[in-house]
Design a protein around this motif. Structure first.
Motif, short mmCIF file in Angstrom:
data_model
loop_
_atom_site.label_atom_id
_atom_site.label_comp_id
_atom_site.label_asym_id
_atom_site.label_seq_id
_atom_site.Cartn_x
_atom_site.Cartn_y
_atom_site.Cartn_z
N ALA A 292 103.02 69.77 57.88
CA ALA A 292 102.96 70.83 56.88
C ALA A 292 101.52 70.99 56.41
O ALA A 292 100.85 70.01 56.09
CB ALA A 292 103.86 70.48 55.69
N ALA A 293 101.04 72.22 56.39
CA ALA A 293 99.69 72.48 55.89
C ALA A 293 99.67 72.54 54.37
O ALA A 293 98.63 72.30 53.75
CB ALA A 293 99.18 73.79 56.46
N ALA A 294 100.82 72.84 53.75
CA ALA A 294 100.93 72.94 52.29
C ALA A 294 102.41 72.97 51.95
O ALA A 294 103.25 73.23 52.81
CB ALA A 294 100.23 74.19 51.78
N PRO A 295 102.76 72.69 50.71
CA PRO A 295 104.18 72.84 50.31
C PRO A 295 104.59 74.31 50.34
O PRO A 295 103.76 75.21 50.52
CB PRO A 295 104.20 72.29 48.88
CG PRO A 295 102.90 71.57 48.69
CD PRO A 295 101.92 72.22 49.61
N PHE A 296 105.87 74.56 50.16
CA PHE A 296 106.33 75.94 50.02
C PHE A 296 105.62 76.59 48.84
O PHE A 296 105.46 75.98 47.78
CB PHE A 296 107.84 76.00 49.80
CG PHE A 296 108.65 75.88 51.05
CD1 PHE A 296 108.71 76.93 51.96
CD2 PHE A 296 109.36 74.72 51.33
CE1 PHE A 296 109.46 76.83 53.12
CE2 PHE A 296 110.12 74.61 52.48
CZ PHE A 296 110.17 75.67 53.39
N SER A 297 105.20 77.81 49.02
CA SER A 297 104.50 78.51 47.94
C SER A 297 105.46 79.15 46.95
O SER A 297 105.02 79.67 45.92
CB SER A 297 103.58 79.59 48.53
OG SER A 297 104.34 80.54 49.27
N GLU A 298 106.76 79.14 47.23
CA GLU A 298 107.76 79.70 46.33
C GLU A 298 109.05 78.90 46.48
O GLU A 298 109.23 78.18 47.47
CB GLU A 298 108.03 81.17 46.66
CG GLU A 298 108.55 81.41 48.08
CD GLU A 298 108.86 82.87 48.33
OE1 GLU A 298 109.61 83.45 47.52
OE2 GLU A 298 108.37 83.41 49.33
N PRO A 299 109.95 78.96 45.50
CA PRO A 299 111.20 78.20 45.59
C PRO A 299 112.04 78.64 46.77
O PRO A 299 112.07 79.82 47.13
CB PRO A 299 111.91 78.52 44.26
CG PRO A 299 110.83 78.96 43.34
CD PRO A 299 109.82 79.65 44.20
N THR B 138 110.71 73.16 43.44
CA THR B 138 109.89 72.31 44.31
C THR B 138 110.76 71.66 45.37
O THR B 138 111.96 71.49 45.20
CB THR B 138 109.18 71.22 43.50
OG1 THR B 138 110.18 70.42 42.82
CG2 THR B 138 108.26 71.83 42.47
N THR B 139 110.14 71.30 46.49
CA THR B 139 110.83 70.58 47.56
C THR B 139 110.05 69.31 47.88
O THR B 139 109.00 69.04 47.30
CB THR B 139 110.94 71.45 48.83
OG1 THR B 139 109.64 71.62 49.39
CG2 THR B 139 111.54 72.81 48.52
N PHE B 140 110.58 68.54 48.82
CA PHE B 140 109.95 67.28 49.21
C PHE B 140 108.70 67.51 50.06
O PHE B 140 107.91 66.59 50.26
CB PHE B 140 110.96 66.42 49.97
CG PHE B 140 110.61 64.97 50.04
CD1 PHE B 140 110.83 64.12 48.97
CD2 PHE B 140 110.04 64.44 51.19
CE1 PHE B 140 110.50 62.77 49.04
CE2 PHE B 140 109.70 63.09 51.29
CZ PHE B 140 109.93 62.25 50.19
N TRP B 141 108.51 68.71 50.56
CA TRP B 141 107.37 68.99 51.43
C TRP B 141 106.05 68.89 50.67
O TRP B 141 105.94 69.35 49.54
CB TRP B 141 107.48 70.40 52.03
CG TRP B 141 108.53 70.55 53.07
CD1 TRP B 141 109.76 71.13 52.93
CD2 TRP B 141 108.45 70.12 54.43
NE1 TRP B 141 110.45 71.10 54.10
CE2 TRP B 141 109.68 70.48 55.06
CE3 TRP B 141 107.48 69.46 55.19
CZ2 TRP B 141 109.95 70.22 56.39
CZ3 TRP B 141 107.75 69.21 56.52
CH2 TRP B 141 108.97 69.57 57.12
N LYS B 142 105.07 68.27 51.32
CA LYS B 142 103.70 68.26 50.80
C LYS B 142 102.75 68.29 51.98
O LYS B 142 103.15 68.03 53.13
CB LYS B 142 103.45 67.02 49.94
CG LYS B 142 103.67 65.70 50.62
CD LYS B 142 103.48 64.55 49.64
CE LYS B 142 103.67 63.19 50.31
NZ LYS B 142 105.04 63.02 50.83
#
Length: 352
Positions: A336-343, A198-202
């Motif tokens: 950001a429209a969504a977090p990263f979908s993968e690591p 996971t990352t800080f992006w949301k």
């Protein structure tokens, strides 16, 4: 055989006096005598039971000393607290004390086992020389059975079975010795769990310029421009540097008709955002070739093609750079429209 200048030569040829036979002229002897093995010199522990018992206690003491060294290392590691709220000088003093305890403890632990084993071999184990002639590499069943018997005899002669003091202290020293390594490796940090995935992006996070800070509008991104961005609020994270290492993103604008179909849902007007962390070894992918639309990792030359959803086209990396889906908010700022979908970043053992 004789040489041209006279004298003799010895040979191992069985047809010409083998096994040290010397073909001679005159009265030279026909064979050199085998000097044999020197007479065995008995040690004190071989003839004096008290000396043997004393050597046994010395070996046991060395193994116990090894155990003490291991315990010093473990206790020193946990006893010296490295709290970061200490003063700088005090922190250095504690760090020095910790390193000394770890080093001295490990040295004593290794030295006790090593010297104890050598002293055991030199004073108590058999030291008679024996001769074993060469034979075929694969022996007969009888020879193999004899080898097993020899190993059993060696174990018996070493005294491992009939000297419980040495045996038990050696087992204790060897059992304790790996513990510091296990503790040190385990204490390098908590198991990552989902932290690496996971990352800080949301969703809704504004894209903030790095390092100058401030949000960025879609209208600020001209054709061919590149920006380094981070999620809004990352400076207030519990571990901001760790979060930045995973969340760094490259923002690039190119002609929309050049984008691969799979990257269009996450793009906005030709603007795409991809993880800046190379999927090979985690180096920053920061070199953009505007004419070829390639992203290049400077560490090992992995090359990613922006027009193919950052697919790897050269180098050791095996996975494409993950895309961060973006859009704009009511004020026109990129979010950001969504977090990263993968690591993001390189592969690791828990990655599915």
């Amino acid at each position: 055989m004789s040489n041209e200048t006279g004298g003799t030569m010895s040979t191992n040829d069985p047809d010409h006096g083998g096994d040290g036979v010397a073909l001679q002229e005159g009265d030279l002897p026909a064979r050199f005598e085998n000097p044999g093995i020197p007479e065995h010199q008995h040690r004190m522990a071989d003839t004096d039971p008290k000396a043997a018992k004393r050597a046994e206690r010395q070996v046991a003491f060395l193994f116990v000393l090894s155990m003490v060294g291991t315990l010093v290392m473990i206790v020193g590691y946990f006893a010296v607290k490295m709290d970061h709220d200490l003063g700088f000088i005090d922190y250095l003093n504690r760090l020095e004390l910790s390193n000394k305890l770890l080093g001295i403890g490990m040295a004593i632990s290794l030295l006790g086992i090593g010297v104890g084993a050598v002293h055991w071999a030199k004073t108590l184990m058999p030291d008679e020389e024996r001769i074993d002639y060469r034979h075929l590499q694969r022996g007969s069943d009888e020879v193999r059975a004899e080898a097993v018997d020899m190993l059993a005899t060696g174990v018996e002669e070493s005294g491992f079975a009939r000297r419980p003091l040495i045996r038990n202290t050696l087992i204790g020293a060897m059992a304790l010795f790996p513990l510091p390594g296990l503790i040190l490796f385990r204490d390098t940090g908590p198991l990552p769990g989902k932290y690496l995935a996971t990352t800080f992006w949301k969703a809704g996070d504004r894209l903030m310029l790095d390092p100058e800070g401030g949000p960025i509008k879609a209208s600020d991104m001209v054709l061919g421009s590149v920006a380094h961005v981070l999620p809004e609020g990352i400076e207030e994270a519990e571990h901001p540097l760790n979060e930045k290492a995973k969340a760094a993103v490259l923002l690039i604008r190119l002609e929309e008709d050049l984008l691969a179909p799979e990257s269009l849902p996450g793009a906005h007007g030709g603007i795409v955002a991809y993880s800046k962390i190379c999927t090979h070894m985690g180096c920053p992918v920061a070199l953009y070739e505007q004419r070829t639309h390639h992203l290049l990792c400077p560490c090992h030359q992995s090359t990613f093609d922006l027009t193919q959803n950052c697919k790897v086209i050269f180098g050791p990396a095996k996975r494409a750079l993950p895309q961060l889906a973006i859009t704009v908010d009511d004020e026109g700022y990129l979010v950001a429209a969504a977090p990263f979908s993968e690591p993001t970043g390189p592969s690791y053992w828990e990655r599915s």
